[in-house]
Design an enzyme around this catalytic site. Structure first.
Site, PDB file in Angstrom:
ATOM      1  N   LYS A   1       0.802  -1.232   0.000  1.00 39.07           N
ATOM      2  CA  LYS A   1       0.000   0.000   0.000  1.00 39.07           C
ATOM      3  C   LYS A   1       0.838   1.286   0.000  1.00 39.07           C
ATOM      4  O   LYS A   1       0.400   2.329   0.473  1.00 39.07           O
ATOM      5  CB  LYS A   1      -1.006   0.055   1.168  1.00 39.07           C
ATOM      6  N   SER A   2       2.012   1.201  -0.601  1.00 40.97           N
ATOM      7  CA  SER A   2       2.905   2.363  -0.623  1.00 40.97           C
ATOM      8  C   SER A   2       3.038   2.988  -2.001  1.00 40.97           C
ATOM      9  O   SER A   2       3.842   3.902  -2.196  1.00 40.97           O
ATOM     10  CB  SER A   2       4.297   1.940  -0.127  1.00 40.97           C
TER      11      SER A   2
ATOM     12  N   THR B   1       2.733   0.740  -5.044  1.00 43.80           N
ATOM     13  CA  THR B   1       3.284  -0.338  -5.872  1.00 43.80           C
ATOM     14  C   THR B   1       2.739  -0.303  -7.303  1.00 43.80           C
ATOM     15  O   THR B   1       3.505  -0.243  -8.270  1.00 43.80           O
ATOM     16  CB  THR B   1       2.920  -1.704  -5.241  1.00 43.80           C
TER      17      THR B   1
ATOM     18  N   TRP C   1       1.234   1.954  -8.872  1.00 48.58           N
ATOM     19  CA  TRP C   1       1.586   3.226  -9.515  1.00 48.58           C
ATOM     20  C   TRP C   1       2.983   3.108 -10.139  1.00 48.58           C
ATOM     21  O   TRP C   1       3.201   3.470 -11.299  1.00 48.58           O
ATOM     22  CB  TRP C   1       1.531   4.336  -8.464  1.00 48.58           C
TER      23      TRP C   1
ATOM     24  N   HIS D   1       7.259  -7.173  -2.354  1.00 45.29           N
ATOM     25  CA  HIS D   1       7.040  -6.614  -1.019  1.00 45.29           C
ATOM     26  C   HIS D   1       8.014  -7.245  -0.022  1.00 45.29           C
ATOM     27  O   HIS D   1       7.889  -7.020   1.187  1.00 45.29           O
ATOM     28  CB  HIS D   1       5.626  -6.944  -0.526  1.00 45.29           C
TER      29      HIS D   1
ATOM     30  N   ARG E   1       5.899   5.201   1.708  1.00 45.54           N
ATOM     31  CA  ARG E   1       4.755   6.129   1.875  1.00 45.54           C
ATOM     32  C   ARG E   1       4.592   6.368   3.368  1.00 45.54           C
ATOM     33  O   ARG E   1       4.903   5.473   4.183  1.00 45.54           O
ATOM     34  CB  ARG E   1       3.495   5.460   1.313  1.00 45.54           C
TER      35      ARG E   1
ATOM     36  N   SER F   1      -4.826   2.777   4.071  1.00 39.14           N
ATOM     37  CA  SER F   1      -5.035   2.143   2.769  1.00 39.14           C
ATOM     38  C   SER F   1      -5.142   0.621   2.944  1.00 39.14           C
ATOM     39  O   SER F   1      -5.994  -0.041   2.344  1.00 39.14           O
ATOM     40  CB  SER F   1      -3.866   2.510   1.845  1.00 39.14           C
TER      41      SER F   1
ATOM     42  N   TYR G   1       5.983   8.057  -2.088  1.00 39.20           N
ATOM     43  CA  TYR G   1       4.648   8.257  -2.682  1.00 39.20           C
ATOM     44  C   TYR G   1       4.324   9.743  -2.697  1.00 39.20           C
ATOM     45  O   TYR G   1       3.777  10.270  -3.668  1.00 39.20           O
ATOM     46  CB  TYR G   1       3.643   7.479  -1.822  1.00 39.20           C
TER      47      TYR G   1
ATOM     48  N   PHE H   1      -3.846   9.211 -11.414  1.00 39.49           N
ATOM     49  CA  PHE H   1      -4.841   8.456 -10.656  1.00 39.49           C
ATOM     50  C   PHE H   1      -6.125   8.298 -11.472  1.00 39.49           C
ATOM     51  O   PHE H   1      -6.683   7.205 -11.578  1.00 39.49           O
ATOM     52  CB  PHE H   1      -5.124   9.184  -9.326  1.00 39.49           C
TER      53      PHE H   1
ATOM     54  N   ARG I   1      -8.405   3.703  -4.499  1.00 41.30           N
ATOM     55  CA  ARG I   1      -9.455   4.155  -3.583  1.00 41.30           C
ATOM     56  C   ARG I   1      -9.515   5.674  -3.553  1.00 41.30           C
ATOM     57  O   ARG I   1     -10.423   6.275  -4.096  1.00 41.30           O
ATOM     58  CB  ARG I   1      -9.144   3.555  -2.191  1.00 41.30           C
ATOM     59  N   LYS I   2      -8.538   6.313  -2.896  1.00 42.98           N
ATOM     60  CA  LYS I   2      -8.540   7.787  -2.831  1.00 42.98           C
ATOM     61  C   LYS I   2      -7.309   8.391  -3.495  1.00 42.98           C
ATOM     62  O   LYS I   2      -7.364   9.461  -4.060  1.00 42.98           O
ATOM     63  CB  LYS I   2      -8.588   8.229  -1.372  1.00 42.98           C
TER      64      LYS I   2
END
Ligand code: PPS
Length: 284
Positions: free
Chosen positions: A46-47, A49, A51, A99, A121, A129, A184, A220, A245-246
């Protein structure tokens, strides 16, 4: 950690989700041969990845979008720890993602073969996240509630164990690798400059038009609509929800209580005090 329900197994001190990973594969990958042209994106979950998978594969596509638009990110830059990643057989240049904690990556990487891009992040946003992803993804244990997940995250009773250990081990051993550290939040602040940094690091140059195209296809908004870069097909617990998500900095403020934030800050200061890292905790 307690593995009463077998959701996780431990391998050399790290927690892996039993439904996805296999101990035999983790043993084998420590001995994978590495080529100079191999690139590894390394993240704690969730950092950023996906992206970075999108950005790196766009850079290597050099303006030719056919491959990028016909293959999901996880095929363009597969996880080496997933049993069917097929790493040894893939043609060069091999883009990869992992990871894994520092001590479990292929040993040959530590001889400065290949390149490592570590994306970090701020851990409050990582926690949030991750909480929502655990509610969303069918193969993951549903969190009881936010306070319970908060405790698990702080103790490292989550997949890939403790955020603090992950970043500490990678950063203190960075000189063993060809290593680029990115955050991030810096990607959020200046994506163009970050992409240029990555290009310099991997030795690929893009003209302005190609650079603009990488920026456009890794935004995004574009990724959220792109079935090859949004994981819309992953098994979900219920309809709705989204992997993308956001995509913001500072969403922890909408989820942490003041007491949780203060407690997190205290632990962060204790665990990170001797590491020269500065995170951005809020939108700039
Ligand atoms: S995973 O499961 O470890 O692979 O997840 P990972 O890809 O590391 O992290 C998912 C979060 O990254 C956000 N994301 C983005 N943010 C900004 N821009 C782009 N293009 C982008 N792509 C992914 C994604 O929305 C997740 O963060 P949250 O805070 O949950 O939205």
């Amino acid at each position: 950690m307690s593995t009463a329900d077998n959701h996780y197994f431990q391998y050399k001190g790290c927690n892996f989700v039993s439904a996805i990973y296999k101990k035999e594969h983790l043993e084998q990958l420590e001995h994978f041969e590495i080529k100079d042209s191999d690139v590894f994106i390394v993240t704690y979950p969730k950092s950023g990845t996906i992206w970075m998978q999108q950005i790196l594969s766009l850079i290597y596509a050099d303006g030719d979008l056919d491959d990028v638009q016909s293959k999901p990110t996880m095929q363009r830059a597969p996880w080496i720890e997933v049993p069917n990643s097929n790493f040894p057989e893939r043609p060069s240049p091999r883009l990869n993602v992992t990871h894994l904690p520092y001590h479990l990556v292929p040993k040959a990487l530590k001889a400065k073969k290949g390149k490592v891009i570590y994306v970090a992040r701020n851990p409050k946003d990582v926690l949030v996240s991750s909480y929502y992803f655990h509610k969303h993804f069918a193969l993951y244990e549903s969190p009881k509630n936010f306070p319970d997940f908060f405790e698990k995250f702080i103790d490292g009773r989550v997949e890939f164990s403790c955020w603090f250990d992950h970043i500490r081990d990678w950063c203190t051993h960075k000189d063993e690798f060809n290593f680029l550290f990115l955050t991030y939040e810096e990607m959020q602040k200046d994506l163009r400059a970050t992409i240029q940094k990555i290009c310099n690091f991997v030795g690929r140059q893009l003209d302005d038009e190609k650079l603009d195209s990488v920026i456009k296809h890794s935004s995004f908004e574009t990724m959220k609509k792109d079935p090859m870069a949004n994981y819309e097909g992953i098994p979900k617990k219920s309809p709705g929800g989204s992997f993308l998500r956001k995509g913001t900095v500072g969403d922890w403020k909408n989820n942490f209580t003041v007491a949780q934030s203060e407690r997190f800050d205290k632990i962060y200061q204790e665990r990170m005090k001797d590491l020269p890292l500065v995170f951005t905790w809020d939108k700039e």
